[in-house]
Design a protein around this motif. Structure first.
Motif, PDB file in Angstrom:
ATOM      1  N   GLU A 400       0.954  -1.333   0.094  1.00 20.36           N
ATOM      2  CA  GLU A 400      -0.081  -0.098   0.059  1.00 20.36           C
ATOM      3  C   GLU A 400       0.943   1.281   0.087  1.00 20.36           C
ATOM      4  N   GLY A 401       0.544   2.410  -0.622  1.00 25.75           N
ATOM      5  CA  GLY A 401       0.939   3.681  -0.396  1.00 25.75           C
ATOM      6  C   GLY A 401       2.350   3.888  -1.264  1.00 25.75           C
ATOM      7  N   GLU A 402       2.511   2.806  -2.183  1.00 27.66           N
ATOM      8  CA  GLU A 402       3.656   3.003  -3.164  1.00 27.66           C
ATOM      9  C   GLU A 402       3.292   3.302  -4.492  1.00 27.66           C
TER      10      GLU A 402
END
Length: 474
Positions: A400-402
């Motif tokens: 997540e979040g990349e």
């Protein structure tokens, strides 16, 4: 310092077992029982097996034992404890393919690669886990749960041949059949710390219909390069049953091909293909592998292989193929609710591609073949990381979040060579600071698998890496 001789049959390779069988110092029944014992001890901790068939395995082992006693073995693989990836049909075992929508009755058919392994005397222990229909590079899904990394059980094994790689790492059997449509042998090979080869498309005849067509390769995962060469000796060669691709009539002795010097081999070393981000520990280990090969006499030159990322073209081919599979098995909304939601999502994307987009993706694939053919006029082998990162946390498809949208975002080094059909291997080359394995990838021109086998065998002999004695619980 001299190495202590192995005494535990469960720790031995296919080559070592064959020598013991020939000398009458061990039997296929004893080797099979040792492999089944390891499965019983280790598999509850890692979940590498979909189905285990001990009675059938021991019956086959007794037949093998009788052949060795008569001096009539079918070859060096006779009696070798072997597993088959759950995507591959095996007579007598339910062919679930990682899905809740498939038949739970034992299969009444199997394909050529299994028939050839049986003809060589391999003893089939059972089938190893895969994500649903092999759609992603990690191994968790609705039918069999989560397959865990033997080096740290809070981490992913890789996929889609995750069960095969974990079984190889823990020597739950010595030969492990896998398949690779975008990296599915090499990804778990790198993350689980074993050797894996995606042979040139065609060496292993593709007699099973698949919408992935020439992307979908089959090959072995093993602890040693030698064992994979024995596996290839049993399964390669032309067949009139082949649906896709071609196989030359002259098939090498892969065991002989895996031997020899690396001195003078021209290796083109690419750190990142010009577009990938690589974790520092991975980059350092692969850099060390390149230096070691130079010290062994190879001519190593840093290069750019000369192609832009073909990811969007791969996704067109991959997602369109998965839409065909989903539509075949999930005819209703209720069926789709029982599937891996990630698979359903990419199938929905794939269903919307036009014929023109599919043809454009095929053009990218064709041009990539030409680019790599020209590359191999100058270099015998391309060297790169197998994976840009070590194993993800278990149970996720991507971090997540990349900025990632799919598992293919984190495997930039593998899928180009499914698109070209070239031979590509992953060889263990070290560990990161957290104790997770790292793999180096070698790629050669089509039908020059001998070069990657020779290079991998020489590297492994000079710089062997450890295997886990048991799953590391985290």
């Amino acid at each position: 310092m001299a190495m202590t001789p192995k005494t535990d049959l469960g720790e031995m390779s296919a080559v070592e077992l064959s020598a013991l069988f020939a000398a009458g110092k061990a039997s296929p029944v004893e080797a099979t029982r040792a492999a089944l014992d390891r499965i019983e001890r280790f598999d509850p901790l890692v979940n590498a097996f979909a189905h285990v068939v001990p009675e059938a395995a021991l019956a086959a082992a007794r037949e093998s034992e009788a052949r060795w006693a008569r001096g009539e073995p079918r070859g060096p693989l006779d009696g070798a404890p072997t597993t088959i990836k759950e995507l591959t049909a095996v007579i007598g075992i339910p062919w679930r393919r990682g899905s809740n929508l498939t038949d739970t009755a034992p299969s009444t058919r199997e394909i050529l690669i299994v028939k050839r392994l049986r003809a060589a005397g391999a003893v089939i222990l059972g089938t190893t886990t895969s994500p649903e229909f092999g759609w992603k590079g990690v191994t968790h899904g609705p039918a069999f749960g989560n397959t865990l990394n033997p080096w740290r059980t809070d981490r992913a094994s890789g996929g889609s041949s995750g069960g095969a790689a974990v079984a190889a790492a823990l020597n739950m059997g010595v030969l492990h059949e896998g398949s690779d449509g975008a990296g599915s042998i090499r990804i778990p090979g790198a993350w689980s710390g074993v050797f894996g080869i995606k042979p040139t498309f065609g060496w292993v005849p593709a007699d099973a219909p698949t919408p992935l067509m020439e992307l979908a390769h089959r090959g072995p995962l093993t602890r040693t390069v030698e064992d994979s060469a024995l596996f290839l000796n049993a399964v390669t060669g032309p067949s009139p049953e082949a649906l896709y691709g071609d196989c030359p009539a002259g098939v090498p002795d892969w065991t002989a091909a895996a031997k020899g010097e690396v001195r003078g081999l021209r290796i083109g070393y690419s750190r990142d293909f010009g577009y990938a981000r690589v974790a520092p520990d991975v980059a350092a280990a692969v850099e060390r592998a390149a230096r070691r090969l130079a010290e062994m006499g190879a001519v190593v030159e840093e290069v750019d292989p000369g192609f832009a990322s073909p990811l969007e073209a791969l996704r067109v081919l991959w997602f369109a193929a998965e839409s065909v599979t989903v539509d075949q098995f999930a005819r209703t909304k209720a069926d789709r609710a029982r599937m891996d939601p990630g698979l359903v999502a990419i199938a929905e994307i794939g269903r919307r591609f036009t014929a023109q987009e599919l043809l454009a993706a095929e053009r990218v694939r064709s041009e990539l073949k030409v680019t790599m053919a020209r590359f191999h006029e100058r270099h015998d082998v391309l060297l790169s990381p197998t994976m840009p990162i070590t194993a993800l946390p278990a149970g996720i498809d991507f971090p997540e979040g990349e900025g990632m949208t799919d598992w293919t975002d984190w495997s930039p080094f593998t899928y180009p060579f499914n698109m070209t059909g070239q031979p590509a291997v992953s060889v263990p080359c070290g560990f990161d600071a957290g104790g997770l394995p790292i793999g180096v990838q070698f790629v050669a021109a089509r039908f020059h698998d001998d070069l990657v086998l020779r290079l991998a065998a020489a590297y492994q002999a000079a710089h062997p890496e450890a295997f886990p004695a048991a799953p590391v619980i985290a």
